[in-house]
Scaffold this motif. Structure first.
Motif, PDB file in Angstrom:
ATOM      1  N   VAL A 283      21.879  -3.938   5.021  1.00 14.49           N
ATOM      2  CA  VAL A 283      21.853  -4.295   3.600  1.00 14.49           C
ATOM      3  C   VAL A 283      21.070  -3.248   2.812  1.00 14.49           C
ATOM      4  O   VAL A 283      21.450  -2.865   1.698  1.00 14.49           O
ATOM      5  CB  VAL A 283      21.238  -5.698   3.415  1.00 14.49           C
ATOM      6  N   PHE A 284      19.966  -2.783   3.393  1.00  9.35           N
ATOM      7  CA  PHE A 284      19.185  -1.724   2.717  1.00  9.35           C
ATOM      8  C   PHE A 284      20.019  -0.466   2.549  1.00  9.35           C
ATOM      9  O   PHE A 284      20.018   0.162   1.489  1.00  9.35           O
ATOM     10  CB  PHE A 284      17.927  -1.434   3.525  1.00  9.35           C
TER      11      PHE A 284
ATOM     12  N   ALA B   7      13.238  -0.759   0.146  1.00 11.83           N
ATOM     13  CA  ALA B   7      12.976  -1.142   1.538  1.00 11.83           C
ATOM     14  C   ALA B   7      12.106  -2.389   1.604  1.00 11.83           C
ATOM     15  O   ALA B   7      12.360  -3.298   2.411  1.00 11.83           O
ATOM     16  CB  ALA B   7      12.315   0.021   2.273  1.00 11.83           C
ATOM     17  N   ILE B   8      11.068  -2.447   0.756  1.00 13.77           N
ATOM     18  CA  ILE B   8      10.182  -3.613   0.749  1.00 13.77           C
ATOM     19  C   ILE B   8      10.938  -4.863   0.323  1.00 13.77           C
ATOM     20  O   ILE B   8      10.817  -5.934   0.938  1.00 13.77           O
ATOM     21  CB  ILE B   8       8.991  -3.360  -0.186  1.00 13.77           C
TER      22      ILE B   8
ATOM     23  N   ALA C 239       9.570   6.436  -4.879  1.00 10.63           N
ATOM     24  CA  ALA C 239       9.023   5.102  -5.141  1.00 10.63           C
ATOM     25  C   ALA C 239      10.131   4.050  -5.161  1.00 10.63           C
ATOM     26  O   ALA C 239       9.951   2.934  -4.652  1.00 10.63           O
ATOM     27  CB  ALA C 239       8.268   5.105  -6.472  1.00 10.63           C
ATOM     28  N   VAL C 240      11.273   4.394  -5.744  1.00 11.58           N
ATOM     29  CA  VAL C 240      12.397   3.449  -5.776  1.00 11.58           C
ATOM     30  C   VAL C 240      12.879   3.139  -4.365  1.00 11.58           C
ATOM     31  O   VAL C 240      13.161   1.983  -4.024  1.00 11.58           O
ATOM     32  CB  VAL C 240      13.545   4.024  -6.637  1.00 11.58           C
TER      33      VAL C 240
ATOM     34  N   ALA D 294       0.835  -1.210   0.000  1.00  7.69           N
ATOM     35  CA  ALA D 294       0.000   0.000   0.000  1.00  7.69           C
ATOM     36  C   ALA D 294       0.864   1.253   0.000  1.00  7.69           C
ATOM     37  O   ALA D 294       0.562   2.249  -0.676  1.00  7.69           O
ATOM     38  CB  ALA D 294      -0.923  -0.006   1.209  1.00  7.69           C
ATOM     39  N   LEU D 295       1.957   1.228   0.759  1.00 10.14           N
ATOM     40  CA  LEU D 295       2.857   2.381   0.774  1.00 10.14           C
ATOM     41  C   LEU D 295       3.520   2.571  -0.591  1.00 10.14           C
ATOM     42  O   LEU D 295       3.685   3.703  -1.060  1.00 10.14           O
ATOM     43  CB  LEU D 295       3.921   2.190   1.854  1.00 10.14           C
ATOM     44  N   LEU D 296       3.871   1.470  -1.242  1.00 11.98           N
ATOM     45  CA  LEU D 296       4.437   1.561  -2.593  1.00 11.98           C
ATOM     46  C   LEU D 296       3.395   2.113  -3.567  1.00 11.98           C
ATOM     47  O   LEU D 296       3.716   2.940  -4.430  1.00 11.98           O
ATOM     48  CB  LEU D 296       4.913   0.181  -3.050  1.00 11.98           C
ATOM     49  N   PHE D 297       2.159   1.674  -3.422  1.00  7.65           N
ATOM     50  CA  PHE D 297       1.081   2.209  -4.253  1.00  7.65           C
ATOM     51  C   PHE D 297       0.945   3.720  -4.059  1.00  7.65           C
ATOM     52  O   PHE D 297       0.794   4.473  -5.025  1.00  7.65           O
ATOM     53  CB  PHE D 297      -0.236   1.510  -3.894  1.00  7.65           C
ATOM     54  N   GLY D 298       1.018   4.169  -2.821  1.00  4.39           N
ATOM     55  CA  GLY D 298       0.927   5.604  -2.562  1.00  4.39           C
ATOM     56  C   GLY D 298       2.075   6.370  -3.186  1.00  4.39           C
ATOM     57  O   GLY D 298       1.880   7.453  -3.744  1.00  4.39           O
TER      58      GLY D 298
END
Length: 599
Positions: free
Chosen positions: A184-185, A172-173, A166-167, A119-123
């Motif tokens: 690693v992130f 993160a996801i 968005a990237v 959902a956060l990526l969608f936003g």
């Protein structure tokens, strides 16, 4: 099989061109027609099946195409522009965008059942607009200058910023889904940033020292972008998209690096990639969509249109000089575009490989937002602007191509008559003089992609091509004939048509009506100004009509334009011989008057 494959690919390119052409004709965002074409070719007709057509090559092709789209978008971001765009746009593209991301994520989580991560990526994907969807809509809506500038700059700036955000969310996801640590992130962020900066520095180093011939610079830039993308992914998995975004932003903000040709090339390449990619991605959709996806997508669209956008604009414009009417229209217009559609597809493919729940819903939900915003806002924005009384009236302003003495004198006469005038030219000397004279200017040719993004045509409805270059005049006339209409585009002759050899005369379809009269050329106009001729503006009356004007100033007076009593502008040309009447304001080029002996 290969012949069928080749025919299918060529057909996809041809349909992409037709969709772009149709969008140009009807002045709507091309993304709408591209998506509809893909849906028709894919799930409706079944002629295009991307997964079967490309197989394991689908994800690499989509990823490379998206990397070029992100690089082209980020290449246009200038940090210096962030200081110039004003508090409203800064608010919309910074904390306003962050608010929109979280509100859209909340809607996607509760209405579509997406996990908080997806959902956060969608936003992050759907908070952005873009120049390719905003520019055609503004030409149709024709809002006032403050609204147009706000929406245009928001689209230009938020495109690369939204892509970057968005990237980062996707990285993160992906790191969390694969069980990676925060370290690693951070390594992904560091790798993407370092490789992007190094690639930008290397390309700039070669360009500054002219170590690459001009005809190979576009090729070199293309190779460098794809190499940086692939190398970064090889060093640290999933960092390539961040790399090309950082590379574009860094290269676009370096001094003494000539990137105009590269940007033009990338824009042309992006048009080809977007046309093909959107058809390809839309063909992968399941149509009709499952009921729960369709209705949840419609519900999210309603929330985005009626709640998220108005609330974001209301917060971002607190304390600004915008009226509530202007805020209302800005709060209504926010069509989604290239970044949302293209990036969502590659993220959905990658998250699907990682087994992320809800990844399959990401693309159809994003596409529903795109289709819904483009359709609704294209149909309603113009009536809403008129109802709110923030729409420009019928465009009466004039765009003048050319900034030499003749063009500047005509521009000044039009401004004094009460018309908005913009002078455009790629010759800096003329633009500098025009600015010193207080005229509104645009530095560049008005028929370029750069002009599409940066030239403010609010209230402009005519073109006078008055430069000393015949071919560039013809280009401007052809370009703006579609924009303004055939009867509102004029050119000043560069050479006498009676003396010009037929081998050098341009074809009739490249020409526009000659300005003023058949004997007036650019050289003759300049010569007369040098001889002391001036532009005289006079309001005609019943006692001092046009014949009296001619009698006073001489039969060789050249009528330039007239303004009717109701304010309508009439340009003198060989196609329309004006007959000024009492009550008109006329502007004419008149010879120097002899000194009258004093009594």
């Amino acid at each position: 099989m290969s012949a069928d494959l080749g025919l299918l690919l060529v057909g996809m390119l041809g349909i992409g061109f037709l969709a772009q052409w149709l969008a140009w004709r009807v002045r709507l965002p091309a993304i709408l027609f591209l998506l509809l074409a893909g849906i028709l070719m894919g799930p409706v007709v079944g002629a295009l099946q991307p997964d079967r057509l490309l197989g394991p090559l689908l994800f690499p092709i989509v990823s490379l195409a998206v990397s070029l789209i992100l690089f082209e978008g980020s290449l246009t971001l200038r940090f210096s522009e962030l200081r110039e765009i004003g508090c409203v746009v800064r608010g919309l593209v910074t904390y306003g965008a962050v608010i929109a991301v979280f509100l859209l994520a909340i809607a996607a989580h509760y209405l579509a059942g997406l996990s908080w991560q997806v959902a956060l990526l969608f936003g992050a994907l759907t908070c952005v607009t873009g120049p390719t969807v905003i520019a055609p809509m503004l030409r149709t809506v024709r809002p006032n200058a403050r609204i147009a500038n706000t929406l245009r700059w928001e689209g230009i700036v938020i495109d690369p910023l939204g892509a970057l955000f968005a990237v980062l969310v996707f990285e993160a996801i992906a790191s969390h889904q694969q069980g990676r640590t925060v370290g690693v992130f951070l390594a992904v962020l560091a790798s993407g940033t370092v490789v992007g900066l190094v690639a930008a520095w290397l390309l700039a180093f070669f360009l500054r020292r002219q170590m690459i011939p001009e005809y190979l610079q576009n090729y070199a830039a293309l190779v460098m972008v794809l190499l940086a993308f692939s190398l970064s992914n090889a060093i640290t998995h999933e960092s390539g998209l961040l790399t090309v975004t950082i590379m574009g932003i860094a290269l676009g903000n370096m001094r003494d690096v000539h990137i105009d040709d590269i940007l033009d090339f990338k824009e042309n390449l992006t048009t080809l990639l977007v046309s093909s990619l959107f058809i390809l991605l839309a063909a992968r959709l399941t149509w009709p969509l499952p009921g729960h996806v369709l209705w949840s997508g419609v519900a999210i669209f309603v929330v985005a249109q009626l709640v998220v956008r108005p609330l974001t604009v209301a917060i971002a414009t607190v304390g600004s000089a915008l009226s509530w009417r202007e805020r209302a229209l800005i709060g209504w217009v926010a069509p989604r575009g290239i970044v949302a559609a293209a990036v969502s597809a590659v993220f959905a493919l990658r998250l699907g490989e990682l087994g992320m729940p809800g990844a399959a819903q990401l693309v159809p939900l994003v596409f529903l937002i795109i289709i819904g915003t483009v359709l609704l806002q294209s149909a309603t924005a113009r009536p809403l602007a008129r109802w709110l009384k923030v729409a420009e009236p019928d465009p009466t302003g004039v765009l003048i191509y050319g900034a030499d003495a003749a063009a500047r004198q005509v521009a000044r006469a039009l401004v004094d008559a009460g018309f908005r005038v913009v002078i455009a030219d790629e010759q800096w000397q003329g633009i500098r003089l025009a600015r010193m004279e207080g005229l509104t200017t645009f530095y560049g040719h008005p028929a370029t992609t750069y002009a599409e993004r940066h030239l403010d045509l609010s209230g402009i409805g005519r073109l006078l091509a008055m430069s000393a270059n015949r071919e560039r005049n013809a280009l401007a006339c052809v370009y703006y004939r579609q924009e303004f209409g055939r009867g509102r585009v004029y050119r000043l002759l560069v050479e006498d048509t009676h003396q010009a050899h037929e081998r050098t005369q341009l074809g009739g379809h490249l020409l526009a009506p000659a300005l003023f009269d058949a004997a007036m050329t650019h050289e003759r106009f300049e010569e007369r100004l040098a001889e002391g001729w001036t532009i005289k503006s006079t309001r005609l009356t019943t006692t001092f009509d046009w014949p009296h004007f001619i009698e006073q100033y001489g039969s060789n007076t050249v009528l330039l334009f007239g303004v009717e009593e109701k304010g309508a502008l009439r340009i003198a040309s060989v196609k329309r011989e004006l007959e000024p009447r009492p009550g008109w304001l006329v502007a004419a080029l008149v010879p120097p008057q002899p000194l009258r002996p004093s009594n």
